[in-house]
Design a protein around this motif. Structure first.
Motif, PDB file in Angstrom:
ATOM      1  N   PHE A  47      -0.565  52.059  -4.132  1.00  0.00           N
ATOM      2  CA  PHE A  47      -1.941  52.002  -4.808  1.00  0.00           C
ATOM      3  C   PHE A  47      -2.991  52.963  -4.061  1.00  0.00           C
ATOM      4  CE2 PHE A  47      -1.754  49.982  -0.655  1.00  0.00           C
ATOM      5  CZ  PHE A  47      -3.265  49.695  -0.110  1.00  0.00           C
ATOM      6  N   ARG A  48      -2.721  53.864  -3.042  1.00  0.00           N
ATOM      7  CA  ARG A  48      -3.905  54.382  -2.019  1.00  0.00           C
ATOM      8  C   ARG A  48      -3.324  56.170  -2.918  1.00  0.00           C
ATOM      9  NH1 ARG A  48       0.051  55.414   3.387  1.00  0.00           N
ATOM     10  NH2 ARG A  48       1.338  56.703   2.132  1.00  0.00           N
ATOM     11  N   GLY A  49      -2.313  56.365  -3.471  1.00  0.00           N
ATOM     12  CA  GLY A  49      -2.677  57.367  -3.994  1.00  0.00           C
ATOM     13  C   GLY A  49      -1.120  57.843  -4.821  1.00  0.00           C
ATOM     14  N   ALA A 121       9.990  67.235   7.928  1.00  0.00           N
ATOM     15  CA  ALA A 121       9.375  66.285   7.806  1.00  0.00           C
ATOM     16  C   ALA A 121       7.504  66.180   6.818  1.00  0.00           C
ATOM     17  CB  ALA A 121       9.063  64.852   9.261  1.00  0.00           C
ATOM     18  N   ASP A 122       7.155  67.005   7.732  1.00  0.00           N
ATOM     19  CA  ASP A 122       5.753  67.614   7.170  1.00  0.00           C
ATOM     20  C   ASP A 122       5.518  68.283   5.427  1.00  0.00           C
ATOM     21  OD1 ASP A 122       4.715  65.910   9.256  1.00  0.00           O
ATOM     22  OD2 ASP A 122       4.698  68.054  10.761  1.00  0.00           O
ATOM     23  N   GLU A 124       7.682  67.657   3.656  1.00  0.00           N
ATOM     24  CA  GLU A 124       8.423  66.077   2.642  1.00  0.00           C
ATOM     25  C   GLU A 124       7.982  65.857   1.055  1.00  0.00           C
ATOM     26  OE1 GLU A 124      10.733  63.555   4.259  1.00  0.00           O
ATOM     27  OE2 GLU A 124      12.675  64.777   4.602  1.00  0.00           O
ATOM     28  N   GLN A 125       6.208  65.412   1.535  1.00  0.00           N
ATOM     29  CA  GLN A 125       5.476  65.329   0.592  1.00  0.00           C
ATOM     30  C   GLN A 125       3.889  65.953   0.276  1.00  0.00           C
ATOM     31  OE1 GLN A 125       6.002  63.329   2.816  1.00  0.00           O
ATOM     32  NE2 GLN A 125       5.249  64.503   4.398  1.00  0.00           N
ATOM     33  N   TYR A 126       4.027  65.759  -1.112  1.00  0.00           N
ATOM     34  CA  TYR A 126       2.878  66.335  -1.558  1.00  0.00           C
ATOM     35  C   TYR A 126       2.214  65.174  -2.653  1.00  0.00           C
ATOM     36  CZ  TYR A 126       0.080  69.790  -3.946  1.00  0.00           C
ATOM     37  OH  TYR A 126      -1.001  70.882  -4.527  1.00  0.00           O
ATOM     38  N   TYR A 127       0.240  64.826  -2.284  1.00  0.00           N
ATOM     39  CA  TYR A 127      -0.763  64.295  -3.241  1.00  0.00           C
ATOM     40  C   TYR A 127      -0.781  64.660  -4.064  1.00  0.00           C
ATOM     41  CZ  TYR A 127       0.610  61.417   1.339  1.00  0.00           C
ATOM     42  OH  TYR A 127       1.287  60.279   2.361  1.00  0.00           O
ATOM     43  N   VAL A 128      -0.998  64.383  -5.117  1.00  0.00           N
ATOM     44  CA  VAL A 128      -1.643  64.209  -6.216  1.00  0.00           C
ATOM     45  C   VAL A 128      -2.982  63.672  -6.468  1.00  0.00           C
ATOM     46  CG1 VAL A 128       0.579  66.103  -7.114  1.00  0.00           C
ATOM     47  CG2 VAL A 128       0.188  63.685  -7.915  1.00  0.00           C
ATOM     48  N   THR A 129      -3.464  63.499  -7.594  1.00  0.00           N
ATOM     49  CA  THR A 129      -5.031  62.899  -8.239  1.00  0.00           C
ATOM     50  C   THR A 129      -3.679  62.401  -9.046  1.00  0.00           C
ATOM     51  OG1 THR A 129      -5.556  64.290  -8.543  1.00  0.00           O
ATOM     52  CG2 THR A 129      -5.953  63.059  -9.918  1.00  0.00           C
ATOM     53  N   GLU A 130      -3.738  60.443  -9.239  1.00  0.00           N
ATOM     54  CA  GLU A 130      -2.989  60.165 -10.241  1.00  0.00           C
ATOM     55  C   GLU A 130      -2.186  60.395 -11.629  1.00  0.00           C
ATOM     56  OE1 GLU A 130      -5.539  56.088  -9.695  1.00  0.00           O
ATOM     57  OE2 GLU A 130      -3.523  55.366  -8.522  1.00  0.00           O
ATOM     58  N   LEU A 132      -0.169  62.542 -12.530  1.00  0.00           N
ATOM     59  CA  LEU A 132      -0.039  64.012 -12.050  1.00  0.00           C
ATOM     60  C   LEU A 132       1.730  64.037 -11.487  1.00  0.00           C
ATOM     61  CD1 LEU A 132      -2.999  66.315 -11.064  1.00  0.00           C
ATOM     62  CD2 LEU A 132      -2.279  65.893 -13.667  1.00  0.00           C
ATOM     63  N   VAL A 157       2.303  72.272   4.065  1.00  0.00           N
ATOM     64  CA  VAL A 157       1.692  72.447   2.686  1.00  0.00           C
ATOM     65  C   VAL A 157       0.765  73.193   1.744  1.00  0.00           C
ATOM     66  CG1 VAL A 157       2.379  71.788  -0.306  1.00  0.00           C
ATOM     67  CG2 VAL A 157       3.777  71.019   1.924  1.00  0.00           C
TER      68      VAL A 157
END
Lengths: 172, 356
Positions: A47-49, A121-122, A124-130, A132, A157
């Protein structure tokens, strides 16, 4: 007295948060540029992204590079020494369970052994606009790369690249 | 007691000429006013909390849906501005104006939650996975001064929830994983259980030591109540056969677990009795009745666990049904007795105060 506690707490909170930001910016500013081959898996929609989980070829390479005595060290720390090919894409040169053998200014990432692979661990994740996340997952395996910055073994990243190593512009 | 029950009592007193018609009318009006005031309060509380939560979620979702368009600086600014504005407003309302209004209380709770939200957003900006123990420890560290400054029941609960999350995450993520494989499962279970009891003990001692701290009585009362709940929950888990089997490292055919299992069950029953007596002594009637309900739940669980393989399904339910109807009647009777006893305790303590 309460006013002082309130102001001090707010001030410390802001300082602490900005210090975390400063640490990350330092890695991004001063770190060496490295490109890694990746494959996105399982986009998650919180829900946060939204973010995609990234897996790297070097995770398996680094694990295979360990000796039979080192492989069972689950959650053990490792130092993965990297080199670059003619395109600038990184590959594993050597995986070590100690850091005293690393040359000054050598290119390496810190990781840990987890479930028969070396985990970063750092990265492993890539935050994107909802919205995408699923578009990134549609990119075929082997066609996606990630630009990262590494400083003193800590990696962050920066952005996603296509198979021509050009930044990917995604839109909804 | 419900409004209808109170009204029935007033009518009965009026019919028996214990109270006059005028007195009965005043009582009925007062009951109506009280009920409408309470339901109004509940509704307002819900509206305030929903409003404050929606506002914060809106800000977080705005950041999430404009992730690519917002600059890093803007994201950091929003991550910091959200908790600071909420907590400043709450501080102004609760500490400077000394207001008891719900808006300030709702903002304070959402503000405490927003501190964690800020750290999560910073993690997202740099695509880093937060170490959960560090994340909760930082959150707790910055939420603690506010919880103690606001010092209401909800802040006590929020504080204990954060401290518990930090401690148990550290315990399982760091401590247990560091010794995992090096020690037997039975030792691991024993260490976890003892740590649980110690944790509840520290919580209780903290609550008891600051019991009479002026203005913090309710804040620390929550500590004592929650410690009792934690102890009961751990003791309840210990009553299961599987617990004793792992603890005694008992194989499939082993019987070493039976004696400890019986001891743990007796210990749990004794503990419940102790909590009930203590709760009555300290006039914590809600805790006393909750423990009595837990007693009933305990027997319900044990009945099905013990007899489920021994009896035919139909007999299991018929006997179970009879037992539980009888148990319900017994509980109802004892509840009345307990209430009468509580009244007696209260009156005797009041009369002794009068004598002094």
């Amino acid at each position: 007295m309460k006013n002082i506690i309130f102001v001090v707490t707010i001030f410390t909170f802001v300082t602490y948060t900005l210090f975390i930001v400063y640490q990350q910016e330092k890695i991004l500013d001063e770190g060496q540029v490295v490109i890694l081959k990746t494959a996105p898996v399982d986009p998650r929609d919180m829900f946060r992204g939204e973010y995609v989980i990234l897996r790297y070829e070097i995770e398996q390479e680094a694990y295979d590079n360990l000796s039979v005595y080192q492989k069972p060290l689950d959650r053990g720390k490792v130092y993965v020494s990297l080199n670059k090919d003619y395109r600038g894409v990184a590959y594993v040169e050597r995986t070590m369970t100690y850091d005293y053998d690393l040359r000054p200014n050598s290119l390496y990432i810190k990781g840990e052994i987890k479930n028969d692979r070396v985990r970063f661990a750092d990265l492993e994740q890539y935050y994107v606009t909802e919205g995408l996340g699923s578009k990134i997952e549609e990119i075929p395996a082997g066609k996606l790369f990630v630009e990262i910055r590494i400083k003193d073994g800590n990696a962050r990243v920066v952005r996603l690249l296509d198979d021509n190593l050009e930044p990917i512009e995604l839109s909804l | 007691m419900r409004k209808n029950d109170v009204t029935k009592l007033i009518n009965a007193w009026q019919e028996r000429n214990i109270i006059s018609v005028e007195q009965a009318d005043i009582m009925r009006n007062d009951v109506n006013d009280e009920v409408s005031h309470r339901s109004g309060n509940l509704f307002t509380t819900m509206v305030m909390y929903i409003g404050a939560t929606a506002l914060s979620l809106g800000v977080l979702l705005f950041i999430a849906s404009n992730w690519e368009h917002l600059t890093k600086g803007m994201k950091v600014f929003m991550a910091l501005a959200l908790p600071i504005s909420l907590l400043s407003f709450a501080y102004w309302q609760l500490c400077i104006k000394q207001s008891t209004k719900l808006l300030g209380r709702a903002m304070s709770i959402v503000g405490l939650a927003a501190i964690g939200g800020s750290f999560a957003i910073v993690g997202q900006i740099y695509h880093i996975e937060a170490n959960m123990t560090t994340f909760f420890a930082s959150w707790t560290a910055f939420a603690t001064p506010f919880a103690f400054m606001f010092r209401r029941v909800e802040h006590s609960i929020a504080f204990l929830a954060l401290v518990s999350a930090t401690f148990w995450l550290w315990f399982f993520e760091v401590f247990i994983k560091s010794v995992d494989g090096a020690i037997e499962d039975s030792t691991l279970i024993m260490i976890t259980t003892v740590t649980g009891f110690l944790y509840a003990g520290v919580m209780y001692l903290g609550g008891a030591y600051f019991r009479n701290q002026i203005g913090m009585e309710e804040f620390f009362r929550v500590f004592r109540l929650l410690s009792a709940v934690v102890v009961l929950a751990i003791a309840f888990v210990m009553t299961f056969d599987e617990y004793a089997k792992v603890l005694m490292d008992s194989g499939y055919y082993g019987t070493e677990w039976i004696l400890p299992a019986i001891i743990f069950n007796l210990m749990f029953i004794g503990l419940m009795m102790f909590v009930i007596v203590k709760a009555i002594k300290h006039e914590e009637y809600h805790l006393a009745f909750t423990t009595i309900r837990l007693f009933a739940l305990y027997f319900l669980v044990k009945y099905f666990v013990l007899f489920n393989k021994m009896l035919d399904t139909s007999v299991l339910f018929i006997v179970g049904g009879i037992l539980f109807i009888a148990g319900g009647i017994w509980l109802e009777r004892n509840k009345d007795r307990l209430q009468a006893y509580m009244k007696q305790v209260q009156e005797s303590s009041r009369s002794s105060i009068d004598v002094i």
